[in-house]
Motif scaffolding. Structure first.
Motif, mmCIF file in Angstrom:
data_model
loop_
_atom_site.group_PDB
_atom_site.id
_atom_site.type_symbol
_atom_site.label_atom_id
_atom_site.label_comp_id
_atom_site.label_asym_id
_atom_site.label_seq_id
_atom_site.Cartn_x
_atom_site.Cartn_y
_atom_site.Cartn_z
ATOM 1 N N ASP A 16 -2.236 -4.294 -0.831
ATOM 2 C CA ASP A 16 -2.575 -3.405 -1.958
ATOM 3 C C ASP A 16 -3.376 -2.303 -1.421
ATOM 4 O O ASP A 16 -4.268 -2.511 -0.653
ATOM 5 C CB ASP A 16 -3.205 -4.260 -2.923
ATOM 6 C CG ASP A 16 -4.228 -3.938 -3.929
ATOM 7 O OD1 ASP A 16 -5.227 -3.210 -3.753
ATOM 8 O OD2 ASP A 16 -3.962 -4.511 -4.961
ATOM 9 N N ASP A 17 -3.290 -1.064 -1.585
ATOM 10 C CA ASP A 17 -3.908 0.091 -0.969
ATOM 11 C C ASP A 17 -5.227 0.404 -1.685
ATOM 12 O O ASP A 17 -5.265 1.090 -2.673
ATOM 13 C CB ASP A 17 -2.961 1.292 -1.055
ATOM 14 C CG ASP A 17 -3.579 2.523 -0.418
ATOM 15 O OD1 ASP A 17 -4.373 2.366 0.526
ATOM 16 O OD2 ASP A 17 -3.268 3.621 -0.887
ATOM 17 N N THR A 18 -6.313 -0.125 -1.148
ATOM 18 C CA THR A 18 -7.619 0.059 -1.758
ATOM 19 C C THR A 18 -8.580 0.590 -0.712
ATOM 20 O O THR A 18 -8.533 0.183 0.439
ATOM 21 C CB THR A 18 -8.158 -1.273 -2.308
ATOM 22 O OG1 THR A 18 -7.231 -1.780 -3.263
ATOM 23 C CG2 THR A 18 -9.503 -1.089 -2.977
ATOM 24 N N ALA A 19 -9.464 1.518 -1.111
ATOM 25 C CA ALA A 19 -10.467 2.053 -0.199
ATOM 26 C C ALA A 19 -11.818 2.061 -0.894
ATOM 27 O O ALA A 19 -11.921 2.378 -2.082
ATOM 28 C CB ALA A 19 -10.079 3.464 0.242
ATOM 29 N N VAL A 20 -12.858 1.681 -0.157
ATOM 30 C CA VAL A 20 -14.218 1.628 -0.685
ATOM 31 C C VAL A 20 -15.101 2.537 0.157
ATOM 32 O O VAL A 20 -15.050 2.505 1.385
ATOM 33 C CB VAL A 20 -14.774 0.190 -0.651
ATOM 34 C CG1 VAL A 20 -16.229 0.168 -1.122
ATOM 35 C CG2 VAL A 20 -13.922 -0.728 -1.520
ATOM 36 N N ASP A 21 -15.897 3.363 -0.512
ATOM 37 C CA ASP A 21 -16.855 4.235 0.161
ATOM 38 C C ASP A 21 -18.038 3.384 0.615
ATOM 39 O O ASP A 21 -18.826 2.911 -0.206
ATOM 40 C CB ASP A 21 -17.305 5.338 -0.804
ATOM 41 C CG ASP A 21 -18.098 6.431 -0.105
ATOM 42 O OD1 ASP A 21 -18.702 6.154 0.944
ATOM 43 O OD2 ASP A 21 -18.114 7.559 -0.621
ATOM 44 N N LEU A 22 -18.196 3.177 1.934
ATOM 45 C CA LEU A 22 -19.249 2.297 2.440
ATOM 46 C C LEU A 22 -20.621 2.963 2.478
ATOM 47 O O LEU A 22 -21.637 2.270 2.500
ATOM 48 C CB LEU A 22 -18.884 1.790 3.842
ATOM 49 C CG LEU A 22 -17.717 0.801 3.900
ATOM 50 C CD1 LEU A 22 -17.378 0.471 5.345
ATOM 51 C CD2 LEU A 22 -18.038 -0.468 3.126
ATOM 52 N N LEU A 23 -20.664 4.290 2.513
ATOM 53 C CA LEU A 23 -21.958 4.970 2.505
ATOM 54 C C LEU A 23 -22.512 5.125 1.092
ATOM 55 O O LEU A 23 -23.724 5.236 0.901
ATOM 56 C CB LEU A 23 -21.839 6.350 3.164
ATOM 57 C CG LEU A 23 -21.501 6.357 4.656
ATOM 58 C CD1 LEU A 23 -21.519 7.783 5.182
ATOM 59 C CD2 LEU A 23 -22.457 5.481 5.447
ATOM 60 N N ASN A 24 -21.627 5.129 0.117
ATOM 61 C CA ASN A 24 -22.055 5.293 -1.268
ATOM 62 C C ASN A 24 -21.138 4.461 -2.164
ATOM 63 O O ASN A 24 -20.336 5.007 -2.923
ATOM 64 C CB ASN A 24 -22.005 6.772 -1.669
ATOM 65 C CG ASN A 24 -22.642 7.039 -3.012
ATOM 66 O OD1 ASN A 24 -23.532 6.299 -3.454
ATOM 67 N ND2 ASN A 24 -22.197 8.087 -3.680
ATOM 68 N N PHE B 231 -13.943 1.488 3.684
ATOM 69 C CA PHE B 231 -13.299 0.204 3.839
ATOM 70 C C PHE B 231 -11.882 0.322 3.322
ATOM 71 O O PHE B 231 -11.667 0.834 2.215
ATOM 72 C CB PHE B 231 -14.086 -0.822 3.014
ATOM 73 C CG PHE B 231 -14.188 -2.162 3.673
ATOM 74 C CD1 PHE B 231 -14.036 -2.345 5.031
ATOM 75 C CD2 PHE B 231 -14.457 -3.294 2.906
ATOM 76 C CE1 PHE B 231 -14.155 -3.580 5.616
ATOM 77 C CE2 PHE B 231 -14.586 -4.541 3.477
ATOM 78 C CZ PHE B 231 -14.425 -4.678 4.841
ATOM 79 N N LEU B 232 -10.893 -0.119 4.093
ATOM 80 C CA LEU B 232 -9.494 0.010 3.706
ATOM 81 C C LEU B 232 -8.837 -1.351 3.643
ATOM 82 O O LEU B 232 -8.895 -2.110 4.613
ATOM 83 C CB LEU B 232 -8.745 0.903 4.715
ATOM 84 C CG LEU B 232 -9.318 2.317 4.869
ATOM 85 C CD1 LEU B 232 -8.935 2.895 6.208
ATOM 86 C CD2 LEU B 232 -8.821 3.207 3.759
ATOM 87 N N GLN B 233 -8.241 -1.650 2.510
ATOM 88 C CA GLN B 233 -7.577 -2.952 2.331
ATOM 89 C C GLN B 233 -6.074 -2.771 2.193
ATOM 90 O O GLN B 233 -5.625 -1.883 1.478
ATOM 91 C CB GLN B 233 -8.139 -3.655 1.097
ATOM 92 C CG GLN B 233 -7.532 -5.028 0.875
ATOM 93 C CD GLN B 233 -8.054 -5.665 -0.393
ATOM 94 O OE1 GLN B 233 -8.977 -5.172 -1.022
ATOM 95 N NE2 GLN B 233 -7.464 -6.799 -0.762
#
Length: 420
Positions: free
Chosen positions: A76-84, A418-420
């Motif tokens: 599943d194409d998910t990205a999380v901003d790790l700095l914020n 972060f990339l899933q």
């Protein structure tokens, strides 16, 4: 983004390391490096330190010279901003001038390597939010460097480069229980001459493997027992990646010219829509994309980037502290100006010395009482000379500051996701 007219073909460097686990201890084995690509081999514990000067340090110099660089680290194409970290989805946009741009990804301006590394450590700590999914998620730490240069016409042009450091997960086989390495997907798409338009991670990886970038792959293989099925598959993947060739050149772009070009395209597209009597459809969608591309260019202004960086830095520390993910003491303000150059410091010191001499002369003049006309004229002459010298040094300092604030000065920004 425009690239220099001349380009150089370069190979992708690969280093493969073996680590065998016996009980609770891991034994480091040889790193197998492509000798033809001017790489290295190390076989004993501690010798992996030679990877940095031989493979990684040259990348930093190339980034500062305007080239792009990519480091692919694989343990599943998910990205999380790790700095914020927040609930906002991160989506990639293919910009006609800047290439791949990740919408709403936090960028924080830094002035020192220590500040950049501190942000990296905070991003690594934030990965805890993934919980058990961390073994199936990749990450990307990025440094974007822009160096402003004056053109003959007086407008500002930029030398723009970036360093992408990927930390990839998954196995070298599609059947791997932890999922397949994203490199497999990208390499298959390359073999079929199909551009990976779907998925943020494949798009960014494709850019590092096929685009304008010096690229290094560090592949660490965890060997389970004497015979491990992963090893031949991993070596095979590394061999395929090693055969890639890329043409690299410094990247340059002009915000003013890019905005003018996009505005012209917007006017043309609007005229087409009016002539065709469209109220929706593909033409309107294309107009929306052009308007968004223009807004992205406007948002690249340094003052906007600095203001946004300061806002992000304040908000993100509140979020990270609430989650217990904030490391150490607050980092210095990233919006502060760096220390003056050695030349400016010398000029400032000289101005202070001249001002002290002027103060002394003025005090002597006021306390001198009745003196001869000649002595009085000499004092007034020295005071005037000191004032002129101070003014000259202040003008010199201003010119130097203006020079270092436009051509040749870099703005460095960090991002981490972060990339899933």
């Amino acid at each position: 983004m425009d690239a220099s007219s001349s380009s150089t073909e370069v190979s992708l460097h690969v280093a493969v390391g073996l680590s065998q686990r016996t009980g609770d201890e891991a034994t480091k084995g040889p790193f197998i490096i492509d000798e033809d690509a001017k790489s290295i081999v190390y076989t004993r514990e501690g010798e992996e330190e030679t990877l940095y000067p031989e493979l990684l340090q040259p990348l930093l110099g190339r980034v500062l010279s305007g080239y792009n660089a990519t480091v692919l680290f694989y343990p599943d194409d998910t990205a999380v901003d790790l700095l914020n970290p927040n609930s906002q989805d991160l989506k990639a946009v293919t910009h006609p001038v800047l290439g791949i741009v990740v919408d709403d990804l936090s960028e924080i301006a830094v002035f020192t390597a220590e500040e950049a590394f501190s942000l990296y450590l905070e991003g690594v700590e934030t990965q805890k939010i993934a919980g058990n999914l961390i073994s199936r998620c990749s990450s990307l730490f990025s440094l974007t460097v822009e160096q402003r240069q004056e053109t003959p016409g007086g407008s500002s042009a930029y030398c723009r480069s970036r360093l992408h450091c990927f930390d990839l997960t998954g196995g070298a086989r599609k059947e791997d229980l932890n999922g397949a390495n994203p490199l497999l997907t990208v390499m298959e798409l390359k073999d079929s001459d199909s551009m990976p338009v779907h998925g943020l991670l494949p798009m960014l990886l494709y850019q590092g493997l096929e685009g304008n970038s010096y690229t290094v792959l560090l592949y660490c293989i965890q060997v389970e027992g004497l015979i491990d099925e992963e090893v031949p598959w991993a070596l095979s993947l590394a061999q395929v990646v090693r055969g890639l060739r890329m043409k690299v050149s410094p990247g340059h772009w002009s915000p003013k010219e890019a905005a003018q070009s996009l505005r012209a395209h917007i006017r043309e597209q609007r005229s087409r829509i009016v002539s065709a009597g469209e109220s929706g459809g593909e033409g309107v969608n294309q107009l929306g994309e052009l308007i968004k591309a223009l807004q992205i260019v406007k948002n690249q202004e340094w003052e906007k980037k600095k203001a946004r960086s300061k806002e992000i830095e304040a908000n993100r520390r509140i979020r990270l502290a609430a989650r217990g993910l904030l490391l150490g003491q607050p980092s210095p303000s990233h919006s502060e100006k760096p220390d003056p150059t050695p030349q400016n410091r010398d000029t400032q010191l000289k101005i202070q010395q001249l001002q002290e001499q002027l103060r002394t002369e003025m005090e002597e003049l006021l306390r001198g009482g009745k003196v001869s006309v000649d002595l009085n004229q000499k004092r007034l002459s020295r005071i005037q000379q000191l004032k002129e010298a101070i003014g000259q040094e202040q003008r010199s300092l201003k010119q130097t500051s203006q020079h270092t604030a436009t051509p040749g000065v870099a703005m460095v920004r960090c991002s981490f996701m972060f990339l899933q």
